[in-house]
Design a protein around this motif. Sequence first.
Motif, PDB file in Angstrom:
ATOM      1  N   ASN A   1       1.044  -1.048   0.210  1.00  0.00           N
ATOM      2  CA  ASN A   1       0.180   0.272   0.327  1.00  0.00           C
ATOM      3  C   ASN A   1       1.305   1.210   0.460  1.00  0.00           C
ATOM      4  OD1 ASN A   1      -1.569   2.264   1.141  1.00  0.00           O
ATOM      5  ND2 ASN A   1      -3.114   0.699   1.541  1.00  0.00           N
ATOM      6  N   GLY A   2       0.901   2.226  -1.204  1.00  0.00           N
ATOM      7  CA  GLY A   2       1.746   3.342  -1.185  1.00  0.00           C
ATOM      8  C   GLY A   2       1.612   4.346  -0.106  1.00  0.00           C
ATOM      9  N   GLN A   3       0.301   4.537   0.295  1.00  0.00           N
ATOM     10  CA  GLN A   3       0.064   5.477   1.027  1.00  0.00           C
ATOM     11  C   GLN A   3       0.370   5.025   2.476  1.00  0.00           C
ATOM     12  OE1 GLN A   3      -3.741   6.979   0.981  1.00  0.00           O
ATOM     13  NE2 GLN A   3      -3.286   8.295   2.596  1.00  0.00           N
ATOM     14  N   ARG A   4       0.247   3.647   2.738  1.00  0.00           N
ATOM     15  CA  ARG A   4       0.377   3.362   4.090  1.00  0.00           C
ATOM     16  C   ARG A   4       2.382   3.134   4.205  1.00  0.00           C
ATOM     17  NH1 ARG A   4      -2.061  -0.018   7.677  1.00  0.00           N
ATOM     18  NH2 ARG A   4      -4.505   0.317   7.989  1.00  0.00           N
ATOM     19  N   PHE A   5       2.888   2.945   3.052  1.00  0.00           N
ATOM     20  CA  PHE A   5       4.393   2.628   3.451  1.00  0.00           C
ATOM     21  C   PHE A   5       5.395   3.726   3.067  1.00  0.00           C
ATOM     22  CE2 PHE A   5       7.796  -0.987   1.721  1.00  0.00           C
ATOM     23  CZ  PHE A   5       8.158  -1.239   3.381  1.00  0.00           C
ATOM     24  N   PHE A   6       4.449   5.138   1.982  1.00  0.00           N
ATOM     25  CA  PHE A   6       5.009   6.167   2.408  1.00  0.00           C
ATOM     26  C   PHE A   6       6.141   6.073   3.420  1.00  0.00           C
ATOM     27  CE2 PHE A   6       6.027  10.844   2.172  1.00  0.00           C
ATOM     28  CZ  PHE A   6       6.263  10.952   0.056  1.00  0.00           C
ATOM     29  N   CYS A   7       5.760   6.110   4.783  1.00  0.00           N
ATOM     30  CA  CYS A   7       6.311   6.371   6.061  1.00  0.00           C
ATOM     31  C   CYS A   7       7.838   6.401   5.769  1.00  0.00           C
ATOM     32  CB  CYS A   7       5.646   6.330   7.263  1.00  0.00           C
ATOM     33  SG  CYS A   7       4.937   4.607   6.939  1.00  0.00           S
ATOM     34  N   ILE A   8       8.109   5.387   5.240  1.00  0.00           N
ATOM     35  CA  ILE A   8       9.137   4.954   5.391  1.00  0.00           C
ATOM     36  C   ILE A   8      10.305   5.414   4.783  1.00  0.00           C
ATOM     37  CG2 ILE A   8       9.342   3.423   3.260  1.00  0.00           C
ATOM     38  CD1 ILE A   8      10.544   1.247   4.951  1.00  0.00           C
ATOM     39  N   VAL A   9       9.789   6.008   4.004  1.00  0.00           N
ATOM     40  CA  VAL A   9      10.817   7.090   2.794  1.00  0.00           C
ATOM     41  C   VAL A   9      11.997   8.136   3.515  1.00  0.00           C
ATOM     42  CG1 VAL A   9      11.077   8.684   1.045  1.00  0.00           C
ATOM     43  CG2 VAL A   9       9.341   7.202   0.936  1.00  0.00           C
ATOM     44  N   PRO A  10      11.593   8.995   4.434  1.00  0.00           N
ATOM     45  CA  PRO A  10      12.821   9.492   5.295  1.00  0.00           C
ATOM     46  C   PRO A  10      13.900   8.721   6.012  1.00  0.00           C
ATOM     47  CG  PRO A  10      10.533  10.117   5.653  1.00  0.00           C
ATOM     48  CD  PRO A  10      10.653   8.792   4.996  1.00  0.00           C
ATOM     49  N   PHE A  11      13.415   7.590   6.404  1.00  0.00           N
ATOM     50  CA  PHE A  11      14.049   6.321   7.607  1.00  0.00           C
ATOM     51  C   PHE A  11      15.110   5.465   6.525  1.00  0.00           C
ATOM     52  CE2 PHE A  11      10.839   7.684   9.994  1.00  0.00           C
ATOM     53  CZ  PHE A  11      10.971   8.059  10.780  1.00  0.00           C
TER      54      PHE A  11
END
Length: 316
Positions: free
Chosen positions: A258-268
């Motif tokens: 799920n691209g919206q849910r997993f977008f939170c990983i980008v900064p890390f």
Amino acid sequence: LAVARLFCVIASLFALWFFYQLCRFYFSVTVSAIATLALSFSWWFSWGTFVVFPMMIQALGVLAAFYFMEKGLRDGKRIYFWWSGTFTGITVMTYVWGRTALLLMGAWIVVSYLFTENSETLRKTRLWGLVVWAGGFLWIFGPFIGWVTQNQEFFGRIKELSMIGLVEQTHNYMLPVKTLGYTLISPFITYSADERFLLQGRPLFDRGSSLLLLIGIVLALMTLRKRSSWILLLGLASCIPANALAIQNSSPDPTYLNGQRFFCIVPFVYWGVACAMEWVWAWVGQESKPVQKYWKIFLGLVLAACLAWNVKWLYF
């Protein structure tokens, strides 16, 4: 629509600024600039900049929360703790991070005060900062707590649609294990992505960033006394379940992304890139001047190749 997109673009610029400033607490100017540049031209981050979803607000909120907390721990000014708590509250109010932002920041604060290299000093001089941080958090989130106590229907969707409920319906007790496993390797290999989020058939990150992330995780595990290591480890640990426990239909796919849910990983992911780049840059600096020149040319070509790769997947 244009105003909403403009708002997301401005939020992305602030997110990049906070990411760079947070990097400067731990990494050199060169490494911080390279990591921020890599984040900025990441196709997934660029795509998130122009879509009218809360994804960029999530990235901005969590980066600002970490930045102000780190600045408060270093400078001791309580206003920074207040702003960190405020941005944590704002992040909790978003769609995905509402589940994990408070746990992420709380875990990092506990580790910082109890385990990291200068934790004893922090306990002696920064305890009041935690009270101020809680005040900033409740200033934003407090009214919502009051609303939830009077509106129990808020929990209706959680009870009806959840991974636990899906396991009970399908009797597939290994489903959470499988989804977690596939989510763990998603930054390196993408299987099945939700078509709603433009990820179908697209790798999430270029291979250079994926390799550096892997190196960064290894380095973080070797330097657990550093707060920078825990930003990476706790960040990944909080973001991966956001996708692994995503709600699916009655025929669940363990490779679902799920691209919206997993977008939170980008900064890390790019924080991991910065951790690895700091080690690589220090290693190159030990070589002779001629050898350093060749290595810098090589790294520049790799960065250019990553840029071209991201442009390809974003526009073509």
